[in-house]
Design an enzyme around this catalytic site. Structure first.
Site, PDB file in Angstrom:
ATOM      1  N   GLU A 167       0.799  -1.238   0.000  1.00 42.89           N
ATOM      2  CA  GLU A 167       0.000   0.000   0.000  1.00 42.89           C
ATOM      3  C   GLU A 167       0.829   1.284   0.000  1.00 42.89           C
ATOM      4  O   GLU A 167       0.568   2.205   0.776  1.00 42.89           O
ATOM      5  CB  GLU A 167      -0.968  -0.021   1.195  1.00 42.89           C
ATOM      6  CG  GLU A 167      -1.887  -1.236   1.158  1.00 42.89           C
ATOM      7  CD  GLU A 167      -2.901  -1.284   2.298  1.00 42.89           C
ATOM      8  OE1 GLU A 167      -2.832  -0.438   3.189  1.00 42.89           O
ATOM      9  OE2 GLU A 167      -3.767  -2.181   2.268  1.00 42.89           O
ATOM     10  N   GLU A 284      -5.661 -10.824  -2.020  1.00 43.58           N
ATOM     11  CA  GLU A 284      -6.535 -10.713  -0.838  1.00 43.58           C
ATOM     12  C   GLU A 284      -8.012 -10.653  -1.225  1.00 43.58           C
ATOM     13  O   GLU A 284      -8.789  -9.844  -0.711  1.00 43.58           O
ATOM     14  CB  GLU A 284      -6.176  -9.448  -0.028  1.00 43.58           C
ATOM     15  CG  GLU A 284      -4.718  -9.370   0.364  1.00 43.58           C
ATOM     16  CD  GLU A 284      -4.360  -8.124   1.174  1.00 43.58           C
ATOM     17  OE1 GLU A 284      -5.254  -7.429   1.684  1.00 43.58           O
ATOM     18  OE2 GLU A 284      -3.154  -7.845   1.292  1.00 43.58           O
TER      19      GLU A 284
HETATM   20  C1  XIL Z   1      -6.306  -6.879   7.843  1.00 37.39           C
HETATM   21  C2  XIL Z   1      -6.633  -8.079   8.699  1.00 37.39           C
HETATM   22  O1  XIL Z   1      -7.488  -8.930   7.999  1.00 37.39           O
HETATM   23  C3  XIL Z   1      -7.263  -7.624   9.993  1.00 37.39           C
HETATM   24  O2  XIL Z   1      -7.414  -8.724  10.887  1.00 37.39           O
HETATM   25  C4  XIL Z   1      -6.419  -6.544  10.662  1.00 37.39           C
HETATM   26  O3  XIL Z   1      -7.106  -6.043  11.794  1.00 37.39           O
HETATM   27  C5  XIL Z   1      -6.125  -5.423   9.705  1.00 37.39           C
HETATM   28  O4  XIL Z   1      -5.512  -5.957   8.537  1.00 37.39           O
HETATM   29  N1  XIL Z   1      -4.980  -5.018   3.300  1.00 37.39           N
HETATM   30  C6  XIL Z   1      -3.952  -5.808   3.737  1.00 37.39           C
HETATM   31  C7  XIL Z   1      -4.184  -6.756   4.855  1.00 37.39           C
HETATM   32  O5  XIL Z   1      -2.868  -5.802   3.128  1.00 37.39           O
HETATM   33  O6  XIL Z   1      -3.022  -6.961   5.608  1.00 37.39           O
HETATM   34  C8  XIL Z   1      -5.325  -6.305   5.731  1.00 37.39           C
HETATM   35  O7  XIL Z   1      -5.568  -7.312   6.713  1.00 37.39           O
HETATM   36  C9  XIL Z   1      -6.541  -6.026   4.905  1.00 37.39           C
HETATM   37  C10 XIL Z   1      -6.269  -4.911   3.924  1.00 37.39           C
END
Ligand code: XIL
Length: 417
Positions: A167, A284
């Site tokens: 990000e 994701e």
């Molecule tokens: C999220 C997790 O799923 C949660 O449990 C945590 O509280 C916050 O992070 N983008 C990403 C992930 O790259 O690491 C994130 O994961 C979701 C958004």
């Protein structure tokens, strides 16, 4: 332990090929990972390692994970705040647990993530933006270098690939275009204190420690070809490639909704392949469906299907990860039911549509990831095996060789007994 694919399952897959119209995913004995493996792909899921009992192979979640998936990533346990909670104190316990689980079940591990503005330990920054400890550029470079080299060394040969930086693009990409090559970076502590070259250094350090690990730049909102953040992502990655940074591909997070124009993902992957010759993977994925009505669930199933179909047609998209196992294990708030198993771990229409898309991809020609097959299949008389490798230059030669199994000739699969 998960058994390897049995001959009888393979035979059942083959038999259903000849009678495609009668295929019913509900009676398919194969799982997502079986198809993925037959097609040289990875289908994976994030695991909340800290709160799930994956050390027990009989746990119902553990079983579901290793039965359906052949890749895993830690949901939170390999982020910077988890791995180095205090300066110089590394905590690899949960990451190691995931690596051991993956090893027992022959799965690939993705590493997520070496550098991010979020889930940064407090000793570095209060919120990932402020430099409240007044670090200099040199301080922060050495902190980042130590983190990356220590983690890469610990997981060398065990974690196949990393989201090196997560990000790093700003949400506002106004004015960027393919022709001007511009992109706006998020003003995280890394960018503000070190500068843009923290990216180049991060990839270079990671690559030096484990040259076999694949290295990705991961982001959200850059999923669809033509979107402004997708364009910014491309421009940034092109800049890095041009400068010789060891980057293997981009990760598209794909936190999406059923109604999104998901065709843009496959287009994006094709673009990266054509222009830069690098991977473009899904890291994701989840699709918000809204309330669990049958209309919402079928719409969601269709969107999942489209995404998988696109994924299967792109040779530079080896991996597709879901961000959660079931609707009870999702970071998405509200009644959104974004995953492929329901709150009781039962398969939803989305699961069956993925299975069907895999099945169809396997038995028809939407799946052509092998250059040799794709490039020559249309023009020659050669025969290929199911993974696209040429076994004979002509049908005649093939028959003379006394082969048996499933083969491809002139775009058609056939069974040779
Ligand atoms: C999220 C997790 O799923 C949660 O449990 C945590 O509280 C916050 O992070 N983008 C990403 C992930 O790259 O690491 C994130 O994961 C979701 C958004």
């Amino acid at each position: 332990m998960r058994k390897t694919l049995s001959v009888s399952l393979l035979v059942s897959a083959c038999l259903s090929m000849s009678a495609q119209t009668t295929y019913d995913p509900k009676t398919d004995e194969l799982h997502l990972r079986d198809y993925a493996e037959m097609m040289g792909k990875y289908i994976g899921v994030c695991v909340p390692v800290g709160s799930m009992n994956i050390a027990n192979d009989n746990d119902k979640y553990a079983q579901k994970i290793y039965t359906e998936f052949n890749a895993v990533v830690a949901e939170n346990e390999m982020k910077m705040d988890a791995l180095q909670p205090n300066q110089g104190q590394f905590n690899y316990g949960n990451g190691d647990k995931l690596v051991a689980f993956a090893k027992r079940h022959n799965m690939k591990v993705r590493g997520h993530t070496l550098c991010w503005h979020s889930q940064v330990p407090k000793w570095i920054s209060e919120d990932g933006y402020q430099n409240n400890k007044n670090y200099t550029r040199a301080n922060l470079l050495s902190i980042l270098k130590r983190h990356i080299t220590s983690v890469m060394r610990h997981y060398k040969g065990k974690v196949a690939e990393w989201d090196v930086v997560n990000e790093t693009l700003d949400d506002n990409q106004w004015g960027v275009s393919l022709s001007n090559g511009k992109y706006n970076l998020r003003q995280s502590i890394w960018v503000k204190v070190i500068g843009e070259d923290f990216l180049d250094s991060a990839f270079t350090w990671a690559h030096r420690i484990d040259p076999d690990a694949k290295l990705y730049l991961n982001d959200y909102g850059a999923d669809f070809y033509g979107g402004s953040k997708a364009t910014a992502m491309y421009n940034l990655v092109k800049r890095m490639k041009d400068d010789g940074v060891p980057i293997d591909g981009v990760g598209l997070q794909c936190h999406l909704s059923s109604g999104d124009a998901v065709e843009g993902i496959a287009k994006n992957a094709r673009f990266y392949k054509q222009k830069l010759g690098i991977d473009c993977i899904i890291t994701e994925l989840e699709l918000k469906a809204g309330a669990s009505t049958s209309a919402n669930l079928s719409k969601q199933a269709e969107a999942y299907r489209k995404i998988l179909e696109g994924f299967l047609t792109n040779p530079n998209a080896p991996t597709m990860m879901l961000w959660g196992i079931d609707d009870n294990h999702t970071w998405i708030e509200g009644d959104q039911n974004p995953l492929i198993f329901d709150k009781n771990l039962q398969p939803k229409p989305a699961y069956y549509s993925l299975l069907e898309a895999f099945h169809n991809g396997y038995v028809t020609d939407i799946h052509q990831p092998w250059a040799e097959y794709s490039a020559s299949a249309a023009v020659d008389d050669a025969v290929y095996d199911i993974s696209g490798r040429k076994v004979a230059d002509s049908l005649e030669e093939f028959s003379a060789d006394g082969n048996s199994g499933i083969f491809i000739h002139n775009h058609k699969k056939f069974i040779q007994r």
